[in-house]
Design a protein around this motif. Sequence first.
Motif, short mmCIF file in Angstrom:
data_model
loop_
_atom_site.label_atom_id
_atom_site.label_comp_id
_atom_site.label_asym_id
_atom_site.label_seq_id
_atom_site.Cartn_x
_atom_site.Cartn_y
_atom_site.Cartn_z
N ARG A 171 2.11 6.02 16.11
CA ARG A 171 2.37 6.77 17.34
C ARG A 171 3.46 6.05 18.13
NH1 ARG A 171 -2.11 8.52 15.43
NH2 ARG A 171 -2.78 6.37 15.11
N PRO A 172 4.04 6.69 19.15
CA PRO A 172 5.16 6.07 19.88
C PRO A 172 4.70 5.04 20.91
CG PRO A 172 4.71 8.24 20.79
CD PRO A 172 3.81 8.10 19.59
N GLN A 173 3.93 4.07 20.45
CA GLN A 173 3.32 3.08 21.33
C GLN A 173 4.10 1.77 21.36
OE1 GLN A 173 1.59 2.55 23.71
NE2 GLN A 173 0.09 0.92 23.56
N LEU A 174 4.93 1.50 20.36
CA LEU A 174 5.65 0.24 20.27
C LEU A 174 7.15 0.49 20.19
CD1 LEU A 174 3.34 -1.59 17.71
CD2 LEU A 174 3.39 -1.89 20.18
N LEU A 175 7.92 -0.29 20.95
CA LEU A 175 9.36 -0.07 21.04
C LEU A 175 10.06 -1.38 21.37
CD1 LEU A 175 11.30 2.43 20.97
CD2 LEU A 175 11.13 2.46 23.46
N ALA A 176 11.14 -1.68 20.65
CA ALA A 176 11.94 -2.88 20.93
C ALA A 176 12.90 -2.58 22.07
CB ALA A 176 12.71 -3.30 19.68
N VAL A 177 12.74 -3.29 23.19
CA VAL A 177 13.57 -3.06 24.38
C VAL A 177 14.00 -4.41 24.95
CG1 VAL A 177 12.41 -0.88 24.93
CG2 VAL A 177 11.56 -3.02 25.92
N SER A 178 14.92 -4.36 25.90
CA SER A 178 15.38 -5.61 26.52
C SER A 178 14.21 -6.30 27.22
CB SER A 178 16.50 -5.33 27.52
OG SER A 178 16.01 -4.63 28.65
N ALA A 179 14.21 -7.63 27.12
CA ALA A 179 13.14 -8.39 27.77
C ALA A 179 13.11 -8.13 29.26
CB ALA A 179 13.33 -9.88 27.48
N VAL A 180 14.29 -8.01 29.87
CA VAL A 180 14.33 -7.82 31.33
C VAL A 180 13.69 -6.50 31.74
CG1 VAL A 180 16.66 -6.83 31.36
CG2 VAL A 180 15.79 -7.99 33.39
N SER A 181 13.92 -5.43 30.96
CA SER A 181 13.32 -4.14 31.32
C SER A 181 11.82 -4.15 31.09
CB SER A 181 13.98 -3.00 30.54
OG SER A 181 13.72 -3.10 29.15
N ASN A 182 11.40 -4.78 30.01
CA ASN A 182 9.98 -4.84 29.70
C ASN A 182 9.21 -5.61 30.77
OD1 ASN A 182 7.59 -4.59 28.01
ND2 ASN A 182 7.88 -6.75 27.55
N ARG A 183 9.80 -6.70 31.23
CA ARG A 183 9.11 -7.53 32.21
C ARG A 183 9.17 -6.92 33.60
NH1 ARG A 183 11.01 -13.20 29.25
NH2 ARG A 183 10.33 -12.43 27.19
N SER A 184 10.18 -6.09 33.84
CA SER A 184 10.24 -5.34 35.09
C SER A 184 9.13 -4.28 35.12
CB SER A 184 11.60 -4.68 35.22
OG SER A 184 11.62 -3.77 36.30
N LYS A 185 8.87 -3.69 33.97
CA LYS A 185 7.83 -2.66 33.86
C LYS A 185 6.44 -3.24 34.05
CE LYS A 185 5.74 0.34 30.35
NZ LYS A 185 5.90 0.92 28.99
N GLY A 186 6.17 -4.37 33.40
CA GLY A 186 4.85 -4.97 33.49
C GLY A 186 3.77 -4.01 33.00
N ASP A 187 2.72 -3.85 33.79
CA ASP A 187 1.63 -2.94 33.39
C ASP A 187 1.63 -1.66 34.23
OD1 ASP A 187 0.75 -3.83 35.84
OD2 ASP A 187 -1.25 -4.47 35.15
N GLN A 188 2.77 -1.35 34.82
CA GLN A 188 2.85 -0.19 35.72
C GLN A 188 2.89 1.14 34.97
OE1 GLN A 188 5.48 -1.23 39.40
NE2 GLN A 188 6.42 -2.28 37.65
N GLY A 189 2.35 2.15 35.61
CA GLY A 189 2.39 3.50 35.08
C GLY A 189 3.69 4.19 35.46
N PRO A 190 3.93 5.40 34.93
CA PRO A 190 5.18 6.12 35.21
C PRO A 190 5.40 6.43 36.68
CG PRO A 190 4.03 7.09 33.34
CD PRO A 190 3.09 6.12 33.98
N ASP A 191 4.33 6.53 37.46
CA ASP A 191 4.49 6.78 38.89
C ASP A 191 5.00 5.55 39.64
OD1 ASP A 191 1.86 5.94 38.02
OD2 ASP A 191 1.30 5.89 40.13
N GLU A 192 4.92 4.38 38.99
CA GLU A 192 5.35 3.12 39.61
C GLU A 192 6.64 2.58 39.01
OE1 GLU A 192 1.10 1.02 40.44
OE2 GLU A 192 1.56 1.48 38.35
N TRP A 193 6.90 2.93 37.75
CA TRP A 193 8.08 2.42 37.06
C TRP A 193 8.57 3.47 36.06
CZ3 TRP A 193 9.84 1.65 32.13
CH2 TRP A 193 10.96 0.82 31.97
N GLN A 194 9.86 3.70 36.07
CA GLN A 194 10.50 4.59 35.09
C GLN A 194 11.67 3.83 34.47
OE1 GLN A 194 10.89 5.91 38.57
NE2 GLN A 194 8.67 6.23 38.48
N PRO A 195 12.02 4.14 33.21
CA PRO A 195 13.18 3.49 32.60
C PRO A 195 14.42 3.67 33.47
CG PRO A 195 11.95 4.73 30.95
CD PRO A 195 11.35 5.08 32.29
N PRO A 196 15.19 2.61 33.69
CA PRO A 196 16.42 2.73 34.48
C PRO A 196 17.37 3.79 33.94
CG PRO A 196 15.88 0.42 34.15
CD PRO A 196 14.94 1.21 33.29
#
Length: 236
Positions: A171-196
């Motif tokens: 399923r689309p649960q795992l994705l290789a992304v920049s460390a900075v974006s991943n750490r900015s996201k943390g454990d937040q939901g879409p209402d708190e964080w969206q991809p830049p």
Amino acid sequence: MGRQKRLHIVGPAMAALLAVAGCAGQGGGTAPGDAKGGRPTVSGDAKGPSAGTVPGIPAADKARTQLARLKVAPQGSMTGYSRDRFPHWAELGDNCNTRETVLERDGRDVRRDARCRAVSGTWTSVYDGRTFTKASGLDIDHTVPLANAWRSGANTWTQEKRKAFANDLTRPQLLAVSAVSNRSKGDQGPDEWQPPSKTYWCTYARSWTAVKSFYGLTVTKAEKTTLGTMLDTCRR
């Protein structure tokens, strides 16, 4: 990156893991460095993983149907949570683990050493458009973060099911992304964080909804509303 890559993973460990996932943070890289250490470049033409490469992304209409059926509930408690409750980066055979498998899948021209570590290749982070030539600049993101899953129902799961969730390659649960974006996201939901990168909002909402739908996780009212707004960015 539109072409599908062949994953060199074999053996009973992989079969067992996928069997669990079928019935059923973040992190892993280091911060980007300089040119020799993987300094990212931003390119509007660079392409990250396509919807045909990352598995299980539903069409927008199906995602809207799934979203409508998700149970709305307040976030639960973090009591008892630990990343250790979600054993991740499972060994899959041939010295490979889940992280290295995703790195190969999401990269272009990826070469791996005898220990299955990605030693060269090109990766584009769909969250922010940054391109990397060193895997050390990347994290493997859990689309639905482990802590978010815990607060929305995973606290009642068995350890085996949480392991399947944390290592889900079907399923689309795992994705290789920049460390900075991943750490900015943390454990937040879409209402708190969206991809830049707003061009990824449609795919992100489809992926998040699909994962929560499959695993029967709840969403908050704000989360559901935001996912609907993000799905509205999909081309009809």
